[in-house]
Scaffold this motif. Structure first.
Motif, mmCIF file in Angstrom:
data_model
loop_
_atom_site.group_PDB
_atom_site.id
_atom_site.type_symbol
_atom_site.label_atom_id
_atom_site.label_comp_id
_atom_site.label_asym_id
_atom_site.label_seq_id
_atom_site.Cartn_x
_atom_site.Cartn_y
_atom_site.Cartn_z
ATOM 1 N N HIS A 78 37.839 31.470 44.918
ATOM 2 C CA HIS A 78 38.043 31.254 43.423
ATOM 3 C C HIS A 78 36.961 32.112 42.607
ATOM 4 O O HIS A 78 35.888 31.351 42.226
ATOM 5 N N PRO A 79 36.934 33.348 42.149
ATOM 6 C CA PRO A 79 36.150 34.010 41.304
ATOM 7 C C PRO A 79 35.944 33.551 39.902
ATOM 8 O O PRO A 79 36.218 34.511 39.148
ATOM 9 N N ASP A 80 36.005 32.276 39.557
ATOM 10 C CA ASP A 80 36.178 31.843 38.161
ATOM 11 C C ASP A 80 35.079 32.331 37.281
ATOM 12 O O ASP A 80 35.169 32.639 36.203
ATOM 13 N N TYR A 81 33.924 32.064 37.771
ATOM 14 C CA TYR A 81 32.539 32.443 36.950
ATOM 15 C C TYR A 81 32.623 33.848 36.749
ATOM 16 O O TYR A 81 32.330 34.130 35.754
ATOM 17 N N GLU A 82 32.685 34.755 37.633
ATOM 18 C CA GLU A 82 32.684 36.127 37.371
ATOM 19 C C GLU A 82 33.792 36.696 36.321
ATOM 20 O O GLU A 82 33.398 37.524 35.588
ATOM 21 N N THR A 83 34.827 36.037 36.797
ATOM 22 C CA THR A 83 35.948 36.380 35.718
ATOM 23 C C THR A 83 35.870 36.081 34.300
ATOM 24 O O THR A 83 35.873 36.840 33.224
ATOM 25 N N GLY A 118 28.035 44.171 41.037
ATOM 26 C CA GLY A 118 28.722 43.630 39.742
ATOM 27 C C GLY A 118 29.590 42.544 40.124
ATOM 28 O O GLY A 118 29.906 42.058 41.134
ATOM 29 N N PHE A 119 30.190 41.971 39.341
ATOM 30 C CA PHE A 119 31.316 41.074 39.215
ATOM 31 C C PHE A 119 32.685 41.388 39.289
ATOM 32 O O PHE A 119 33.704 40.464 39.420
ATOM 33 N N THR A 120 33.175 42.552 39.097
ATOM 34 C CA THR A 120 34.539 42.912 39.273
ATOM 35 C C THR A 120 35.162 43.033 40.693
ATOM 36 O O THR A 120 34.022 43.034 41.506
ATOM 37 N N ALA A 121 36.244 42.908 40.839
ATOM 38 C CA ALA A 121 37.098 43.072 42.107
ATOM 39 C C ALA A 121 36.461 44.246 42.792
ATOM 40 O O ALA A 121 36.290 44.455 44.121
ATOM 41 N N GLU A 122 36.540 45.170 41.979
ATOM 42 C CA GLU A 122 36.114 46.494 42.522
ATOM 43 C C GLU A 122 34.620 46.752 42.827
ATOM 44 O O GLU A 122 34.302 47.251 43.961
ATOM 45 N N ASP A 123 33.937 46.031 42.063
ATOM 46 C CA ASP A 123 32.181 46.281 42.474
ATOM 47 C C ASP A 123 32.175 45.369 43.802
ATOM 48 O O ASP A 123 31.333 45.816 44.557
ATOM 49 N N VAL A 138 33.064 30.622 42.566
ATOM 50 C CA VAL A 138 32.400 31.873 42.785
ATOM 51 C C VAL A 138 32.989 32.587 43.963
ATOM 52 O O VAL A 138 33.628 31.690 44.970
ATOM 53 N N GLU A 139 33.343 33.765 44.045
ATOM 54 C CA GLU A 139 33.473 34.213 45.273
ATOM 55 C C GLU A 139 32.372 34.130 46.120
ATOM 56 O O GLU A 139 31.232 34.564 46.062
ATOM 57 N N TYR A 140 32.754 34.139 47.603
ATOM 58 C CA TYR A 140 31.599 33.975 48.471
ATOM 59 C C TYR A 140 31.962 34.550 49.867
ATOM 60 O O TYR A 140 33.120 34.603 50.083
ATOM 61 N N TYR A 141 31.227 34.644 50.846
ATOM 62 C CA TYR A 141 31.617 34.682 52.318
ATOM 63 C C TYR A 141 30.479 34.010 53.053
ATOM 64 O O TYR A 141 29.350 33.916 52.669
ATOM 65 N N PHE A 142 30.553 33.942 54.359
ATOM 66 C CA PHE A 142 29.759 33.235 55.322
ATOM 67 C C PHE A 142 29.487 34.671 56.157
ATOM 68 O O PHE A 142 30.050 35.097 56.937
ATOM 69 N N ASP A 143 27.911 34.733 56.088
ATOM 70 C CA ASP A 143 27.336 35.809 57.026
ATOM 71 C C ASP A 143 27.338 35.417 58.439
ATOM 72 O O ASP A 143 27.647 34.243 58.671
ATOM 73 N N ALA A 193 43.311 33.634 44.166
ATOM 74 C CA ALA A 193 42.293 32.491 44.362
ATOM 75 C C ALA A 193 41.675 32.049 43.050
ATOM 76 O O ALA A 193 41.155 31.149 43.195
ATOM 77 N N GLU A 194 41.979 32.892 42.078
ATOM 78 C CA GLU A 194 40.925 32.672 40.638
ATOM 79 C C GLU A 194 41.723 31.394 40.004
ATOM 80 O O GLU A 194 43.102 31.503 40.043
ATOM 81 N N ASN A 195 41.119 30.648 39.450
ATOM 82 C CA ASN A 195 41.767 29.238 38.932
ATOM 83 C C ASN A 195 42.346 29.264 37.646
ATOM 84 O O ASN A 195 43.113 28.306 36.968
ATOM 85 N N GLY A 196 42.052 30.430 36.968
ATOM 86 C CA GLY A 196 42.559 30.392 35.350
ATOM 87 C C GLY A 196 43.917 31.006 35.088
ATOM 88 O O GLY A 196 44.484 30.986 33.989
ATOM 89 N N VAL A 197 44.675 31.286 36.195
ATOM 90 C CA VAL A 197 45.940 32.099 36.063
ATOM 91 C C VAL A 197 45.929 33.368 35.220
ATOM 92 O O VAL A 197 46.824 33.089 34.154
#
Length: 426
Positions: free
Chosen positions: A267-272, A232-237, A215-220, A388-392
């Motif tokens: 790697h936002p694989d789950y979201e995509t 939401g899950f899109t890059a725009e969201d 998934v996509e994440y960041y460190f606070d 960064a997403e693994n599915g190409v």
């Protein structure tokens, strides 16, 4: 003996022979687990080696993740290779950030700890970096909460044995072997979306165990792992979420050439996948990447987590009626198109960084370049979301194409705006 009696005797003989064969097959095929989990010492239940004899077929298939080979389409693959060599635009786009030092592509799960420890990005990072690499995170979190995340990664890594990185306990409760989710950032993100993962169905858990890391994440500011799913899950969201500066988080780093506040995608694989055709059809991560297989009549779940095309008969052809070569070519076409557009987006983003740098050198003010930097920030985010997403592209071709289109558009707008700032039209 009458004709009817002869027919009945024949039918009974066939029935006995058939069911006898079935009983013999059942007797020959041993159960998947021949050793009770109770016999595995508790102190070893987080380590991979402890399950070798208890689950021999699963263990053997898992160790296939050590294999080093390119993917059938030529993209990704489990062999050791450096993306900075294959996509040199990354050197500019990640300039000033550790990804410009080392962007070794993902290998099999068995290399999770090995590749982390030898990465040039490893030294000086927070303990949060081990979150998706080892089931010991569940132990650390249960003992001290998020404390592990802010400690030096070297300190936390030193507490993990060699076979304690990615293991059975990463996805399974070591006491019951039921699927489990323990990654705290994923659990918290799902709670914000109104989902209690402790009440998830088995079907959902088959996706959650993968989704807690892919998934996509960041460190606070406290180094907690946060998933930006509130909109939401899109890059725009997600970009809209980051634009609110959640918890004071504004950027991963400031690019040294363009002085743009840049976001780094993970790697936002789950979201995509979750917004794609397979998810809509009820096909989950495990169905494709960990299909059911048989060994000497015994059914088991493959733990060779790789490209489904490497196990295409079990991963794909049980649902699709096309032939093997047709399916591989279909996936390769998606990969070809995605990678070509991804390279165009990445190189255009690089040009935007350098164009803004030139505009600064020509005397353009920060105020005049504000619009260019905002467009570049978006362009890099949309490009990196895909890179960064693994599915190409395969997990959701339509979404990926749209996201790359947004990147290219924003990068061109950044270039135009930076040039206009120099000529005085801004």
């Amino acid at each position: 003996m009458s004709r009817i009696q002869k027919i009945l005797v024949g039918v009974m003989t066939l029935a006995v022979a058939f069911f006898g064969f079935i009983f013999v097959r059942i007797g020959i095929a041993q159960p998947s687990s021949t050793i009770s989990l109770a016999k595995i010492p508790k102190e070893k239940q987080l380590n991979m080696k402890a399950y070798e004899n208890a689950y021999p077929l699963e263990y053997k298939s898992f160790m296939r993740n050590n294999e080093s080979a390119p993917s059938p389409t030529g993209y990704g693959g489990s062999h050791e290779h450096q993306r900075l060599d294959e996509e040199p635009e990354m050197l500019e786009n990640f300039k000033g950030y550790k990804f410009s030092l080392d962007y070794a592509d993902d290998r099999g799960h068995t290399y999770a700890g090995i590749d982390l420890l030898k990465s040039k990005r490893f030294p000086g990072q927070p303990g949060a970096c081990i979150t998706c690499k080892t089931p010991y995170v569940g132990k650390f979190y249960s003992e001290t909460g998020w404390d592990y995340a802010s400690r030096p990664v070297e300190e936390m890594a030193a507490q993990i044995p060699e076979d304690g990185w990615f293991s059975c306990a990463t996805c399974h409760d070591p006491e019951t072997m039921a699927l489990r989710v323990y990654e705290p950032g994923f659990i918290e993100a799902m709670q914000r979306r109104g989902i209690d993962v402790t009440k998830a169905s088995h079907a959902d858990m088959r996706n959650y165990v993968c989704g807690q890391c892919h998934v996509e994440y960041y460190f606070d500011k406290n180094k907690h792992v946060v998933l930006p799913w509130d909109n939401g899950f899109t890059a725009e969201d997600m970009y809209a979420y980051y634009s609110t500066k959640p918890g004071g988080f504004e950027q991963d780093w400031v690019h040294p050439d363009s002085k743009t506040k840049v976001l780094k995608a993970q790697h936002p694989d789950y979201e995509t996948w979750s917004m794609g055709a397979h998810a809509d059809a009820g096909v989950g991560c495990v169905d494709c990447h960990m299909p059911y297989m048989r060994d000497n009549g015994q059914k088991y779940t493959s733990h060779f987590v790789s490209s489904p095309l490497k196990t295409i008969e079990d991963s794909c052809l049980k649902c699709h009626d096309q032939d093997k070569d047709t399916l591989i070519q279909r996936v390769k076409t998606i990969h070809d198109n995605t990678f070509k557009l991804q390279r165009i987006a990445g190189t255009t983003v690089s040009r935007a960084h350098l164009t803004i740098k030139s505009a600064m050198e020509a005397g353009a003010s920060d105020e005049a370049l504000a619009e260019a930097r905002e467009n570049l920030r978006q362009a890099q985010w949309y490009w990196d979301f895909v890179a960064a997403e693994n599915g190409v592209g395969f997990h959701n071709p339509d979404l990926i194409m749209r996201t790359l289109g947004l990147s290219i558009d924003r990068a061109h707008l950044a270039i135009e705006s930076a040039n206009a700032a120099v000529t005085g039209r801004k």
